[in-house]
Design a protein around this motif. Structure first.
Motif, PDB file in Angstrom:
ATOM      1  N   GLY A 229       0.840  -1.199   0.000  1.00  0.00           N
ATOM      2  CA  GLY A 229       0.000   0.000   0.000  1.00  0.00           C
ATOM      3  C   GLY A 229       0.862   1.230   0.000  1.00  0.00           C
ATOM      4  N   PRO A 230       0.360   2.379   0.482  1.00  0.00           N
ATOM      5  CA  PRO A 230      -0.953   2.504   1.119  1.00  0.00           C
ATOM      6  C   PRO A 230      -2.119   2.605   0.133  1.00  0.00           C
ATOM      7  CG  PRO A 230       0.176   4.607   1.211  1.00  0.00           C
ATOM      8  CD  PRO A 230       1.141   3.645   0.583  1.00  0.00           C
ATOM      9  N   VAL A 231      -1.844   2.615  -1.195  1.00  0.00           N
ATOM     10  CA  VAL A 231      -2.971   2.737  -2.127  1.00  0.00           C
ATOM     11  C   VAL A 231      -3.537   1.347  -2.431  1.00  0.00           C
ATOM     12  CG1 VAL A 231      -3.639   3.415  -4.475  1.00  0.00           C
ATOM     13  CG2 VAL A 231      -2.130   4.877  -3.128  1.00  0.00           C
ATOM     14  N   VAL A 232      -4.843   1.210  -2.241  1.00  0.00           N
ATOM     15  CA  VAL A 232      -5.525  -0.047  -2.581  1.00  0.00           C
ATOM     16  C   VAL A 232      -6.742   0.296  -3.442  1.00  0.00           C
ATOM     17  CG1 VAL A 232      -4.811  -1.222  -0.454  1.00  0.00           C
ATOM     18  CG2 VAL A 232      -7.002  -0.048  -0.504  1.00  0.00           C
ATOM     19  N   ASP A 233      -7.213  -0.696  -4.183  1.00  0.00           N
ATOM     20  CA  ASP A 233      -8.373  -0.455  -5.042  1.00  0.00           C
ATOM     21  C   ASP A 233      -9.623  -0.233  -4.182  1.00  0.00           C
ATOM     22  OD1 ASP A 233      -8.843  -0.980  -8.182  1.00  0.00           O
ATOM     23  OD2 ASP A 233     -10.669  -1.353  -6.995  1.00  0.00           O
ATOM     24  N   CYS A 234     -10.498   0.641  -4.656  1.00  0.00           N
ATOM     25  CA  CYS A 234     -11.732   0.936  -3.919  1.00  0.00           C
ATOM     26  C   CYS A 234     -12.578  -0.330  -3.702  1.00  0.00           C
ATOM     27  CB  CYS A 234     -12.546   1.961  -4.709  1.00  0.00           C
ATOM     28  SG  CYS A 234     -13.001   3.433  -3.784  1.00  0.00           S
ATOM     29  N   SER A 235     -12.448  -1.305  -4.586  1.00  0.00           N
ATOM     30  CA  SER A 235     -13.294  -2.511  -4.481  1.00  0.00           C
ATOM     31  C   SER A 235     -13.079  -3.235  -3.143  1.00  0.00           C
ATOM     32  CB  SER A 235     -13.020  -3.468  -5.647  1.00  0.00           C
ATOM     33  OG  SER A 235     -11.666  -3.832  -5.644  1.00  0.00           O
ATOM     34  N   VAL A 236     -11.930  -3.012  -2.514  1.00  0.00           N
ATOM     35  CA  VAL A 236     -11.659  -3.602  -1.192  1.00  0.00           C
ATOM     36  C   VAL A 236     -12.704  -3.134  -0.168  1.00  0.00           C
ATOM     37  CG1 VAL A 236      -9.973  -3.575   0.717  1.00  0.00           C
ATOM     38  CG2 VAL A 236      -9.180  -3.808  -1.635  1.00  0.00           C
ATOM     39  N   PHE A 237     -13.293  -1.961  -0.401  1.00  0.00           N
ATOM     40  CA  PHE A 237     -14.213  -1.378   0.594  1.00  0.00           C
ATOM     41  C   PHE A 237     -15.683  -1.484   0.189  1.00  0.00           C
ATOM     42  CE2 PHE A 237     -10.135   0.373   1.539  1.00  0.00           C
ATOM     43  CZ  PHE A 237     -10.108   0.478   2.908  1.00  0.00           C
ATOM     44  N   TRP A 238     -15.996  -2.268  -0.883  1.00  0.00           N
ATOM     45  CA  TRP A 238     -17.394  -2.404  -1.284  1.00  0.00           C
ATOM     46  C   TRP A 238     -18.153  -3.269  -0.308  1.00  0.00           C
ATOM     47  CZ3 TRP A 238     -16.398  -3.488  -7.189  1.00  0.00           C
ATOM     48  CH2 TRP A 238     -16.021  -2.276  -7.793  1.00  0.00           C
TER      49      TRP A 238
END
Ligand code: FAD
Ligand code: FES
Length: 238
Positions: A229-238
């Motif tokens: 990270g610290p950047v992760v895809d938004c789909s992790v938080f769906w």
């Protein structure tokens, strides 16, 4: 991990519990920090605290932080001339961004201050509890004017929370959204973006202890925030 002893140059309270810390490293960092990388800041005798680089110019490094517990409280008491230590940049940089739109809450503006140095054009929204914080930070980092402000105390910009105003945003298909902030805000933003068909990422925060990829405290979706990270895809938080 390599730590560099650093002298506190200034540690200015900008609003309520928010501080801007400037330190001068006693030697040059081996790796140039790029957004949104962070540092493990060592407060001697107290703790190690992960903080995003907000700026780094030669040996002068800037952090923007909020006092939340023992470590950050103690950091806020450090005076010019005191010695702390900062680590080389941790995590991966993420700078190749097409048409960036930042949707950010509170202290998570720190890596965006760093981004503002590298990006000519960006837009977005910064949600704050108190308008006074936004005003003092924009004065110090004028490029933050590119962001619209939403304040909970309704003293500046739009009134309410950032998530109250998402429907007003018009995102074109070549936009890249980066969001960061409290977990509920990040989840709401990622769910809202899900069906819009734009690239969307989170500058994530977890509990980071070693910063070395060893202890496993920062695991997020089967990867380690401090290593991947610290950047992760938004789909992790769906
Ligand atoms: C990659 C990364 C970058 C960060 N960048 C910044 C920054 O630029 N500026 C800034 O102000 N803060 C930043 N933080 C958050 C900061 O590291 C924590 O606020 C700090 O470690 C708290 O330490 P403390 O000893 O003061 O509080 P503690 O006593 O350790 O914690 C106080 C409370 O905050 C909670 N907490 C601690 N760390 C986190 C966390 N990472 N996420 C959610 N809750 C937490 C604890 O569970 C506890 O409830 C970042 C965190 C990460 C992981
Ligand atoms: S903080 Fe220890 S593995 Fe990431």
């Amino acid at each position: 991990m390599s730590y560099i002893p650093s002298v506190v140059v200034s540690n200015e309270q900008v609003s309520e519990n928010y501080y801007i810390l400037k330190v001068r490293t006693l030697r040059k960092l081996v790796k140039k920090p790029l957004p949104p990388q962070f540092s493990m800041v060592w407060i001697p005798g107290v703790d190690l605290v992960p903080l995003s680089y907000a700026d780094c110019s030669n040996r002068l490094v800037t952090f923007f932080y909020k006092v939340v517990g023992e470590g950050t409280k103690n950091l806020s008491l450090r005076k010019p001339g005191d010695i702390i230590a900062i680590s080389e940049p941790v995590g991966k940089f993420f700078t190749d961004i097409e048409n960036p739109v930042f949707l950010v809450g509170g202290t998570s503006i720190a890596p965006i201050i760093h981004y503002s140095k590298y990006l000519e054009n960006f837009s977005g929204v910064w949600g704050v509890k108190s308008g006074a914080l936004a005003e003092s930070l924009i004065e110090k980092f004028p490029k933050l004017k590119h962001l619209s402000i939403v304040s909970e105390d309704c003293t500046i910009g739009f009134c309410g929370k950032l998530t109250d105003h998402l429907d007003k945003l018009r995102l074109s298909s070549n936009t890249t959204v980066l969001t960061a902030g409290p977990p509920e805000m990040v989840k709401a933003v990622c769910r809202w973006i899900k069906n819009l068909g734009v690239r969307s990422y989170v500058i994530a925060e977890t509990i980071v202890k070693c910063g070395l990829g060893v202890c496993g405290s920062c695991v997020i979706n089967n990867s380690l925030l401090c290593r991947d990270g610290p950047v992760v895809d938004c789909s992790v938080f769906w």
